[in-house]
Design a protein around this motif. Structure first.
Motif, PDB file in Angstrom:
ATOM      1  N   VAL A 118      32.041  40.338  44.815  1.00 28.30           N
ATOM      2  CA  VAL A 118      32.368  40.009  43.424  1.00 28.30           C
ATOM      3  C   VAL A 118      31.829  41.082  42.484  1.00 28.30           C
ATOM      4  O   VAL A 118      32.500  41.495  41.533  1.00 28.30           O
ATOM      5  CB  VAL A 118      31.811  38.618  43.052  1.00 28.30           C
ATOM      6  CG1 VAL A 118      31.999  38.340  41.557  1.00 28.30           C
ATOM      7  CG2 VAL A 118      32.517  37.529  43.849  1.00 28.30           C
ATOM      8  N   GLY A 119      30.619  41.552  42.753  1.00 28.89           N
ATOM      9  CA  GLY A 119      30.029  42.599  41.921  1.00 28.89           C
ATOM     10  C   GLY A 119      30.833  43.884  41.957  1.00 28.89           C
ATOM     11  O   GLY A 119      31.027  44.546  40.935  1.00 28.89           O
ATOM     12  N   LEU A 120      31.331  44.255  43.141  1.00 29.87           N
ATOM     13  CA  LEU A 120      32.171  45.449  43.240  1.00 29.87           C
ATOM     14  C   LEU A 120      33.461  45.285  42.440  1.00 29.87           C
ATOM     15  O   LEU A 120      33.941  46.225  41.807  1.00 29.87           O
ATOM     16  CB  LEU A 120      32.506  45.744  44.706  1.00 29.87           C
ATOM     17  CG  LEU A 120      31.369  46.296  45.572  1.00 29.87           C
ATOM     18  CD1 LEU A 120      31.832  46.457  47.010  1.00 29.87           C
ATOM     19  CD2 LEU A 120      30.868  47.627  45.025  1.00 29.87           C
ATOM     20  N   GLY A 121      34.016  44.077  42.470  1.00 26.48           N
ATOM     21  CA  GLY A 121      35.216  43.823  41.681  1.00 26.48           C
ATOM     22  C   GLY A 121      34.961  43.940  40.192  1.00 26.48           C
ATOM     23  O   GLY A 121      35.784  44.499  39.450  1.00 26.48           O
ATOM     24  N   CYS A 135      38.802  40.230  50.191  1.00 27.37           N
ATOM     25  CA  CYS A 135      39.789  40.623  49.183  1.00 27.37           C
ATOM     26  C   CYS A 135      39.807  39.639  48.024  1.00 27.37           C
ATOM     27  O   CYS A 135      39.878  40.040  46.852  1.00 27.37           O
ATOM     28  CB  CYS A 135      41.173  40.722  49.817  1.00 27.37           C
ATOM     29  SG  CYS A 135      41.370  42.089  50.979  1.00 27.37           S
ATOM     30  N   PHE A 136      39.733  38.351  48.330  1.00 27.15           N
ATOM     31  CA  PHE A 136      39.742  37.347  47.260  1.00 27.15           C
ATOM     32  C   PHE A 136      38.520  37.490  46.362  1.00 27.15           C
ATOM     33  O   PHE A 136      38.631  37.440  45.128  1.00 27.15           O
ATOM     34  CB  PHE A 136      39.788  35.940  47.854  1.00 27.15           C
ATOM     35  CG  PHE A 136      39.615  34.855  46.825  1.00 27.15           C
ATOM     36  CD1 PHE A 136      40.686  34.469  46.027  1.00 27.15           C
ATOM     37  CD2 PHE A 136      38.385  34.238  46.641  1.00 27.15           C
ATOM     38  CE1 PHE A 136      40.527  33.480  45.062  1.00 27.15           C
ATOM     39  CE2 PHE A 136      38.222  33.251  45.684  1.00 27.15           C
ATOM     40  CZ  PHE A 136      39.299  32.871  44.889  1.00 27.15           C
ATOM     41  N   LEU A 137      37.346  37.671  46.961  1.00 29.76           N
ATOM     42  CA  LEU A 137      36.127  37.803  46.162  1.00 29.76           C
ATOM     43  C   LEU A 137      36.161  39.059  45.303  1.00 29.76           C
ATOM     44  O   LEU A 137      35.746  39.048  44.144  1.00 29.76           O
ATOM     45  CB  LEU A 137      34.906  37.817  47.077  1.00 29.76           C
ATOM     46  CG  LEU A 137      34.606  36.506  47.812  1.00 29.76           C
ATOM     47  CD1 LEU A 137      33.455  36.695  48.783  1.00 29.76           C
ATOM     48  CD2 LEU A 137      34.293  35.381  46.829  1.00 29.76           C
ATOM     49  N   LEU A 169      38.451  38.327  42.527  1.00 32.20           N
ATOM     50  CA  LEU A 169      37.778  37.455  41.565  1.00 32.20           C
ATOM     51  C   LEU A 169      36.860  38.260  40.658  1.00 32.20           C
ATOM     52  O   LEU A 169      36.766  37.998  39.454  1.00 32.20           O
ATOM     53  CB  LEU A 169      36.987  36.380  42.320  1.00 32.20           C
ATOM     54  CG  LEU A 169      36.200  35.382  41.465  1.00 32.20           C
ATOM     55  CD1 LEU A 169      37.151  34.553  40.597  1.00 32.20           C
ATOM     56  CD2 LEU A 169      35.365  34.459  42.366  1.00 32.20           C
ATOM     57  N   GLY A 170      36.181  39.255  41.231  1.00 27.49           N
ATOM     58  CA  GLY A 170      35.320  40.119  40.425  1.00 27.49           C
ATOM     59  C   GLY A 170      36.110  40.923  39.409  1.00 27.49           C
ATOM     60  O   GLY A 170      35.677  41.082  38.259  1.00 27.49           O
ATOM     61  N   THR A 171      37.288  41.417  39.806  1.00 26.08           N
ATOM     62  CA  THR A 171      38.114  42.156  38.840  1.00 26.08           C
ATOM     63  C   THR A 171      38.570  41.241  37.709  1.00 26.08           C
ATOM     64  O   THR A 171      38.724  41.685  36.574  1.00 26.08           O
ATOM     65  CB  THR A 171      39.340  42.772  39.526  1.00 26.08           C
ATOM     66  OG1 THR A 171      40.171  41.737  40.082  1.00 26.08           O
ATOM     67  CG2 THR A 171      38.918  43.734  40.625  1.00 26.08           C
TER      68      THR A 171
END
Length: 403
Positions: A96-99, A176-178, A181-183
């Protein structure tokens, strides 16, 4: 406001003071008075943040949920059963943080997908082709480290199985979902900023003047105003569907959509739900299927062979570079795809690609970045003027009560 009697002299004095203060507010600008403008902007932001914290704290459901989560965690910690909870938290926070880092930069964020997510997907595909199945551990590939069992074939699973594209997708769908979600979370700041500025704009006519498209405005300002007007109409007409459709594909100008949603005062959960459906449930998985097809050896060889056999015309000299004159367009595209895939293997050389891609930015990207910057500056100035207006109202109230 003060309701006491005014003498003509006192009225003239208050009236002159009000006009002077209004003129001072009009001078607040990032270009002319950057420090005082940012000072009042910070005052307004902190006021909004504290107001949000207080309103959240006074909600019993939030306090009870936080207390329950902490109680469960400490109970598991005492019983030495919190390892899975901690590893799960690290896994979720990593992706999530990377997104968030990928989308929070208003089009200039970190390319975390190119550097981390897609190399992870490639390693999964390579391990599947090596092991012949999907029975291996991948979740420990995070925070720049890999567990001892990461991408290691299990010796007790010797039977090779037919791994199709859907099985590969299931293996990486959670990551991919996480990341998606981050983006989606990374798109919230522009929305929140414009939402607050729009609330202020209802009480401040200067905010509306920032988006007028009259003849007295510059060409860029008029274009910005017309673009925003079109985005507002689209969001106003279709609401949630518009957010989903605009976020479900790689849209470099999506920041403008988020700003339009904030300016239109779209409810937060409507906006965020559209982002999650568009980015985390549609766009990232479409990208994932594309990369899975490119990473699989069988489909990759078939695509490269098709390109080489179909695009047999000579490559343009500008694209061919130092290659010989016999290079075909299919060979050129195939070689570029192979280089990109090789870069994905470890993600180490991806930074060079990112740097080279920024060497020749497109005119559209620069125009979008310029429009976004102008919009953000306008929002900052309006929030600063609102904070100054509240301060001026206190001064006028005090002056009105004086004899």
């Amino acid at each position: 406001s003060y309701q006491g009697p005014f003498t003509p002299r006192k009225y003239q004095r208050i009236r002159k003071m009000s006009v002077d203060l209004e003129m001072e507010r009009a001078k607040l600008s990032i270009l002319r008075r950057p420090f005082i403008t940012l000072y009042y902007f910070n005052l307004m932001v902190w006021k909004l943040v504290l107001s949000g914290i207080r309103s959240t704290y006074h909600r019993k459901a939030v306090r009870r949920s936080a207390g329950l989560i902490l109680s469960l965690y400490f109970s598991l910690k005492v019983a030495d059963r919190a390892d899975k909870v901690e590893s799960g938290f690290c896994f979720v926070s990593w992706w999530v943080g990377l997104g968030i880092l990928s989308s929070i930069g208003l089009g200039t964020g970190m390319h975390s997908g190119l550097l981390f997510l897609w190399p992870h997907v490639f390693r999964v595909v390579a391990s599947v082709e090596k092991c012949g199945n999907t029975h291996f551990e991948t979740h420990s590939d995070m925070w720049g480290f890999r567990g001892e069992d990461a991408f290691v074939c299990k010796t007790d699973v010797k039977l090779k199985e037919e791994v199709n594209l859907f099985s590969l997708w299931k293996k990486v769908s959670l990551e991919c979902f996480l990341w998606g979600l981050g983006t989606a979370i990374g798109e919230i700041p522009p929305y929140a900023l414009c939402y607050s500025a729009s609330l202020v704009g209802k009480k401040n006519k200067d905010f509306e003047e920032a988006f007028e498209t009259g003849a007295q405005k510059s060409t860029i300002s008029r274009y910005m105003g017309s673009w925003l007007e079109w985005m507002l109409k689209l969001v106003k007409r279709h609401g949630l569907v518009a957010v989903i459709m605009l976020s479900a594909w790689p849209n470099a100008a999506f920041d403008m959509c988020g700003m339009a949603c904030g300016h239109f005062l779209m409810p937060f959960w409507t906006f965020f739900l559209g982002l999650v459906l568009g980015k985390a449930c549609i766009k990232v998985h479409m990208q994932c299927f594309v990369f899975l097809v490119l990473f699989r050896e069988s489909s990759r060889d078939m695509i490269l062979s098709f390109l080489k056999n179909s695009l047999t015309m000579p490559a343009p000299p500008l694209l061919a570079g130092n290659s010989d004159g016999d290079t075909t367009l299919g060979d050129l595209i195939s070689n570029q795809l192979v280089k990109q895939i090789e870069t994905m293997r470890g993600g180490k050389d991806a930074k060079n690609i990112v740097k080279s891609s920024h060497s020749f930015p497109s005119i559209i990207s620069l125009a979008t970045l310029l429009l976004v910057a102008m919009f953000i500056i306008s929002c900052i100035e309006q929030l600063a003027k609102r904070a100054k207006e509240e301060e001026d109202l206190i001064l006028l109230e005090t002056a009105a009560k004086e004899d």
